[in-house]
Design an enzyme around this catalytic site. Structure first.
Site, PDB file in Angstrom:
ATOM      1  CD1 TRP A   1       3.888  -4.722  18.343  1.00  0.00           C
ATOM      2  CD2 TRP A   1       2.854  -3.678  20.029  1.00  0.00           C
ATOM      3  NE1 TRP A   1       2.590  -5.179  18.392  1.00  0.00           N
ATOM      4  CE2 TRP A   1       1.932  -4.553  19.423  1.00  0.00           C
ATOM      5  CE3 TRP A   1       2.421  -2.924  21.115  1.00  0.00           C
ATOM      6  CZ2 TRP A   1       0.620  -4.707  19.855  1.00  0.00           C
ATOM      7  CZ3 TRP A   1       1.117  -3.065  21.558  1.00  0.00           C
ATOM      8  CH2 TRP A   1       0.232  -3.950  20.929  1.00  0.00           C
ATOM      9  CG  ASN A   2       3.940  -5.148  25.329  1.00  0.00           C
ATOM     10  OD1 ASN A   2       5.007  -5.579  24.915  1.00  0.00           O
ATOM     11  ND2 ASN A   2       3.224  -5.780  26.235  1.00  0.00           N
TER      12      ASN A   2
ATOM     13  CD  GLU B   1       6.565  -3.812  11.887  1.00  0.00           C
ATOM     14  OE1 GLU B   1       6.622  -4.909  12.479  1.00  0.00           O
ATOM     15  OE2 GLU B   1       5.502  -3.265  11.551  1.00  0.00           O
TER      16      GLU B   1
ATOM     17  CD  GLU C   1       0.024 -11.421  17.539  1.00  0.00           C
ATOM     18  OE1 GLU C   1      -0.055 -12.246  16.592  1.00  0.00           O
ATOM     19  OE2 GLU C   1      -0.358 -10.238  17.470  1.00  0.00           O
TER      20      GLU C   1
ATOM     21  N   GLY D   1       0.885 -17.386  17.905  1.00  0.00           N
ATOM     22  CA  GLY D   1       1.184 -17.866  16.549  1.00  0.00           C
ATOM     23  C   GLY D   1       2.664 -17.678  16.226  1.00  0.00           C
TER      24      GLY D   1
ATOM     25  CD  GLU E   1       8.066 -14.910  29.306  1.00  0.00           C
ATOM     26  OE1 GLU E   1       6.843 -14.884  29.559  1.00  0.00           O
ATOM     27  OE2 GLU E   1       8.908 -15.408  30.085  1.00  0.00           O
TER      28      GLU E   1
ATOM     29  CB  CYS F   1       1.692 -10.260  27.743  1.00  0.00           C
ATOM     30  SG  CYS F   1       2.931  -9.944  29.005  1.00  0.00           S
TER      31      CYS F   1
ATOM     32  CE  LYS G   1      -4.467 -23.739  29.965  1.00  0.00           C
ATOM     33  NZ  LYS G   1      -5.689 -23.785  30.769  1.00  0.00           N
TER      34      LYS G   1
ATOM     35  CD  GLU H   1      11.681 -12.722  29.154  1.00  0.00           C
ATOM     36  OE1 GLU H   1      10.783 -11.915  29.361  1.00  0.00           O
ATOM     37  OE2 GLU H   1      12.457 -12.683  28.185  1.00  0.00           O
TER      38      GLU H   1
HETATM   39  P1  NDP Z   1       4.232 -10.542  17.407  1.00  0.00           P
HETATM   40  O1  NDP Z   1       4.169 -11.981  17.713  1.00  0.00           O
HETATM   41  O2  NDP Z   1       3.464 -10.053  16.244  1.00  0.00           O
HETATM   42  O3  NDP Z   1       5.716 -10.062  17.194  1.00  0.00           O
HETATM   43  C1  NDP Z   1       6.700 -10.289  18.157  1.00  0.00           C
HETATM   44  C2  NDP Z   1       8.075 -10.208  17.501  1.00  0.00           C
HETATM   45  O4  NDP Z   1       8.300 -11.351  16.702  1.00  0.00           O
HETATM   46  C3  NDP Z   1       8.219  -9.023  16.573  1.00  0.00           C
HETATM   47  O5  NDP Z   1       9.542  -8.538  16.687  1.00  0.00           O
HETATM   48  C4  NDP Z   1       7.964  -9.641  15.229  1.00  0.00           C
HETATM   49  O6  NDP Z   1       8.513  -8.916  14.166  1.00  0.00           O
HETATM   50  C5  NDP Z   1       8.658 -10.988  15.380  1.00  0.00           C
HETATM   51  N1  NDP Z   1       8.184 -12.044  14.489  1.00  0.00           N
HETATM   52  C6  NDP Z   1       6.961 -12.166  13.907  1.00  0.00           C
HETATM   53  N2  NDP Z   1       6.916 -13.341  13.210  1.00  0.00           N
HETATM   54  C7  NDP Z   1       8.118 -13.945  13.363  1.00  0.00           C
HETATM   55  C8  NDP Z   1       8.692 -15.180  12.905  1.00  0.00           C
HETATM   56  N3  NDP Z   1       7.997 -16.041  12.169  1.00  0.00           N
HETATM   57  N4  NDP Z   1       9.961 -15.477  13.256  1.00  0.00           N
HETATM   58  C9  NDP Z   1      10.677 -14.651  14.054  1.00  0.00           C
HETATM   59  N5  NDP Z   1      10.185 -13.471  14.492  1.00  0.00           N
HETATM   60  C10 NDP Z   1       8.926 -13.122  14.180  1.00  0.00           C
HETATM   61  O7  NDP Z   1       3.790  -9.803  18.750  1.00  0.00           O
HETATM   62  P2  NDP Z   1       3.477  -8.292  18.937  1.00  0.00           P
HETATM   63  O8  NDP Z   1       4.681  -7.470  18.666  1.00  0.00           O
HETATM   64  O9  NDP Z   1       2.218  -7.986  18.188  1.00  0.00           O
HETATM   65  O10 NDP Z   1       3.206  -8.207  20.510  1.00  0.00           O
HETATM   66  C11 NDP Z   1       1.986  -8.490  21.073  1.00  0.00           C
HETATM   67  C12 NDP Z   1       1.963  -9.910  21.592  1.00  0.00           C
HETATM   68  O11 NDP Z   1       3.049 -10.117  22.482  1.00  0.00           O
HETATM   69  C13 NDP Z   1       0.715 -10.196  22.391  1.00  0.00           C
HETATM   70  O12 NDP Z   1       0.212 -11.454  22.065  1.00  0.00           O
HETATM   71  C14 NDP Z   1       1.214 -10.174  23.804  1.00  0.00           C
HETATM   72  O13 NDP Z   1       0.427 -10.958  24.675  1.00  0.00           O
HETATM   73  C15 NDP Z   1       2.579 -10.737  23.656  1.00  0.00           C
HETATM   74  N6  NDP Z   1       3.384 -10.345  24.788  1.00  0.00           N
HETATM   75  C16 NDP Z   1       3.771 -11.307  25.683  1.00  0.00           C
HETATM   76  C17 NDP Z   1       4.473 -10.982  26.806  1.00  0.00           C
HETATM   77  C18 NDP Z   1       4.909 -12.028  27.764  1.00  0.00           C
HETATM   78  O14 NDP Z   1       5.873 -11.784  28.477  1.00  0.00           O
HETATM   79  N7  NDP Z   1       4.284 -13.146  27.836  1.00  0.00           N
HETATM   80  C19 NDP Z   1       4.832  -9.586  27.097  1.00  0.00           C
HETATM   81  C20 NDP Z   1       4.448  -8.673  26.066  1.00  0.00           C
HETATM   82  C21 NDP Z   1       3.738  -9.064  24.958  1.00  0.00           C
HETATM   83  P3  NDP Z   1       7.731  -7.604  13.596  1.00  0.00           P
HETATM   84  O15 NDP Z   1       6.512  -7.389  14.414  1.00  0.00           O
HETATM   85  O16 NDP Z   1       8.705  -6.546  13.786  1.00  0.00           O
HETATM   86  O17 NDP Z   1       7.418  -7.926  12.196  1.00  0.00           O
END
Ligand code: NDP
Length: 694
Positions: free
Chosen positions: A358-359, A385, A435, A437, A456, A490, A661, A668
């Site tokens: 979402w960021n 979402e 994330e 997880g 990512e 991130c 890691k 990307e």
């Molecule tokens: P989330 O991991 O909570 O969600 C990311 C996306 O994955 C959302 O669209 C979410 O749906 C979806 N999702 C969640 N669980 C599942 C699953 N089991 N299967 C498939 N899709 C799933 O991340 P956030 O949105 O909270 O974003 C913050 C995180 O993103 C931070 O950890 C940040 O470091 C990381 N990030 C990494 C970047 C990078 O390039 N490395 C850049 C930007 C952010 P929904 O939330 O809609 O339920």
């Protein structure tokens, strides 16, 4: 009459065509007046009687030649129209055929010019011209009607047709010096895109429903197609922005079917054609920068001064960069001796999925869509979402730019919708930003049918400031590394290691600048720090701040929720700086994803490298020093996928971005992304006989 493809022209037909070609040559050289029956007969080496036999008189011959030129353009239009299915693509087909390079050749062009001069005087030529003109207008009108209201379609079709004629005529009258086919087409393309985007923004019909639900972003009800309906909230005000219905398996399955169909058409287009669509998308994004930035700010809470210059622009840059690469995708030739050779084909994966955080909602959608589409894949994208809106805009804009339907589709929803994508047997790859997880869950689901994954994920990146660093640059770097987008980045360098000898001076300048940062309404252009994305996330960040305090870290700035005036209902946290931090504190170990910086002290290089690497993450790292050799030596030893020397958090599209890691897999941006959206096919080609031992 031009025979149908595949049938053989009669002798008579061949002779007629020959005479028409000779007439066009003559018109090009001698003009309308100089072209006579006798002269044509002479050039063709036949008797004037034979020419008269076929065409009657001069007018008959010229009529046939004019029809031939008009028919050729008409055929070109039809061929190009057959190749595209979108309204924008069909408009482009008409422009491209009418302004094709052959229409700018001296010979054809001068013949056309000779005819235009006679249209007003010769009735039969007027008829041909009128049919030709009506056909062009009707092709344009019917496509435009699908994009803009009918009266605007009528007006715009007339303008495009007039511009085609005008550009062409100007080039002809200047002896083909003032315009060539490519620049003429570019001019028309920019004009059409500009008008369409103006029309789209004046209609401004966001595909979101009107707010009806009070309450939190996670409020769920039942939506029109039975899916859950959820509210998206403006985090600066706590007010509902709109309602969105979560997509379930029926919608995801239908999206996959449409994506497969679209992908076949898209992959069959040349790299140059795909590039054109991506470039047009970038242009439209830029022309709608303000509108999209405002929507992104309302949805995410990030300050408008950031979204106006970063989010849309970075997405457009990415589309433009991969448009460039789309034209240069290639395999390789492998010499296998005299009897054989081999080659590789770089092919798309098929239908792929993108799942966003979402960021940076629009930027993430573009960073995933651009390489995927450039390589000929179709993408189904699910935004987080919490921030569902700008991805829908990207889908609309890609369609407007000429992307075949189905090639980029947005599905909405929670993790369940994401899971429908990651588990779908016909989706060949998933690219997730989220994330750690979530990354593990996605990879595990994708493993069921061995999908490719790009992950990512999160980070807790180190930023190391050596004692010889230019202090103001290091302080500026630390600010960029921690407080952009209210710390929700991130790659943020949230563990700031500062050499003991300069720490006091560093902190003095840092705290002064942090205390002067302006927190406020994200829509105010003066605001530097906006809201966090949701109430729930704000409480998580505040809980970490409390934990830092409890574990003995000292707050030098911020550390509180801001609720003054209009900010009372929003989710604002002041930029926070912790001193007296230890490596084992939760604020130093965990990704907080908020405006919280931990400052740590170090003595020597070896020590700081070890401490910087003592984390499960490996997304990014930064080093500030004026010692050239130390900079490269330290960077080489840091376990991170993306590094900066004397800067932080700048991400040009040309450089691959990603982590090592637990911060992720794959990259990307940059050429590296192409590897993640294509597969190689190896082909062995035998040049001799097959020698079998049986
Ligand atoms: P989330 O991991 O909570 O969600 C990311 C996306 O994955 C959302 O669209 C979410 O749906 C979806 N999702 C969640 N669980 C599942 C699953 N089991 N299967 C498939 N899709 C799933 O991340 P956030 O949105 O909270 O974003 C913050 C995180 O993103 C931070 O950890 C940040 O470091 C990381 N990030 C990494 C970047 C990078 O390039 N490395 C850049 C930007 C952010 P929904 O939330 O809609 O339920």
């Amino acid at each position: 009459m031009i025979p149908l493809e595949g049938s053989h022209p009669s002798v008579e037909e061949t002779r007629r065509r020959q005479l028409v070609e000779v007439t066009i040559d003559s018109l090009a050289e001698l003009g309308y007046v100089g072209t006579t029956l006798a002269q044509i007969a002479n050039r063709a080496g036949v008797s004037p009687g034979l020419v008269a036999h076929y065409f009657g008189d001069k007018d008959g011959l010229l009529d046939a030649a004019f029809r031939s030129l008009a028919r050729r353009v008409g055929n070109q239009v039809s061929v190009r129209l057959r190749r595209v299915s979108t309204p924008r693509g069909r408009i482009q087909a008409v422009i491209d055929a009418n302004l094709a390079p052959e229409e700018f050749e001296q010979r054809t062009g001068t013949a056309w010019l000779a005819f235009w001069g006679q249209v007003l005087h010769v009735k039969s030529l007027r008829r041909v011209q009128s049919v030709y003109q009506q056909r062009t207008l009707s092709n344009l009108r019917s496509s435009l009607k699908k994009l803009v209201p009918a009266d605007e379609a009528q007006r715009l079709a007339a303008m495009i047709a007039a511009m085609i004629d005008g550009v062409w005529l100007r080039a002809a009258l200047s002896g083909w010096r003032e315009a060539d086919s490519e620049s003429a087409r570019a001019l028309l393309t920019a004009f059409v895109d500009g008008r369409l985007s103006q029309a789209a923004s004046s209609q401004s019909a966001p595909s979101i429903e009107t707010p009806a639900l009070p309450g939190s972003a996670r409020a769920r009800t039942s939506g029109p197609h039975g899916g859950e309906r959820f509210a998206s909230v403006n985090p600066a005000t706590g007010k509902v922005l709109g309602l969105v219905t979560a997509d379930g398996s029926a919608q995801v399955n239908a999206a996959v079917v449409a994506a497969k169909k679209g992908q076949e058409i898209w992959a069959a287009m040349t790299g140059a054609e795909r590039a054109r669509v991506l470039r047009r998308t970038a242009d439209i994004l830029r022309s709608r920068n303000r509108e999209l930035a405002e929507l992104e700010t309302r949805d995410t809470g990030k300050p408008i001064q950031e979204t106006l210059v970063v989010d849309v622009a970075s997405g457009a840059d990415c589309l433009e960069y991969f448009a460039g690469l789309a034209q240069s995708l290639s395999g390789e030739h492998i010499d296998l001796g005299a009897q054989a050779f081999g080659y590789t084909r770089r092919e798309p994966l098929g239908v792929v999925a993108g799942i966003g955080a979402w960021n940076y909602p629009l930027q993430i959608a573009c960073w995933k869509a651009a390489p995927a589409l450039a390589c000929g894949n179709a993408m189904i994208f699910k935004p987080a979402e919490l921030t569902p809106f700008t991805a829908i805009k990207l889908q609309e804009i890609l369609l407007e730019a000429g992307l075949p339907p189905g090639v980029f589709q947005v599905v909405q929803g929670f993790a369940e919708t994401g899971r429908l994508l990651t588990r779908h047997p016909d989706i060949r790859k998933v690219s997730l930003t989220g994330e750690v997880g979530t990354g593990k869950a996605v990879m595990s689901d994708a493993a069921q049918n061995l999908k490719n994954v790009t992950l990512e994920l999160g980070g807790k990146s180190p930023l190391i400031v050596f004692d010889d660093a230019k202090l103001d640059n290091a302080v500026a770097g630390a600010l960029l590394a921690n407080f952009y987008s209210s710390g929700q980045v991130c790659s943020n360098g949230t563990r700031v290691f500062v050499h003991r000898s300069i720490k006091a001076a560093f902190l003095g300048r840092l705290v002064k600048r942090v205390s002067a940062m302006r927190i406020g309404d994200p829509m105010n252009p003066e605001t530097q720090v906006g809201a966090l994305v949701s109430e729930q996330h704000m409480h998580k960040v505040l809980a970490y701040i409390e934990r830092g305090r409890a574990e003995g870290a000292r707050i030098l700035a911020g550390g509180i929720r801001v609720t003054t005036g209009d900010l009372a209902n929003g989710y604002f946290v002041a930029p926070t700086v912790f001193d007296n931090c230890r490596d084992d504190m939760a604020i130093v170990r965990d990704e907080i994803f908020g405006p919280v910086m931990s400052v740590l002290e170090f003595e020597d290089e070896q020590e700081v490298i070890e401490r910087a690497n003592a984390t499960e993450f490996g997304l990014a790292a930064g080093v500030f020093t004026n010692d050239l050799t130390r900079a490269h030596r330290v960077i080489a030893r840091l376990q991170a996928g993306t590094c900066w020397i004397n800067h932080y958090n700048v991400t040009p599209i040309e450089l691959p971005f990603g982590g090592v890691k637990l911060s992720g897999l794959g990259r990307e941006n940059g050429r590296a992304a192409i590897e993640h959206y294509t597969q190689l096919k190896s082909v062995y080609v035998a040049m001799g006989d097959v020698d079998a031992p049986y």
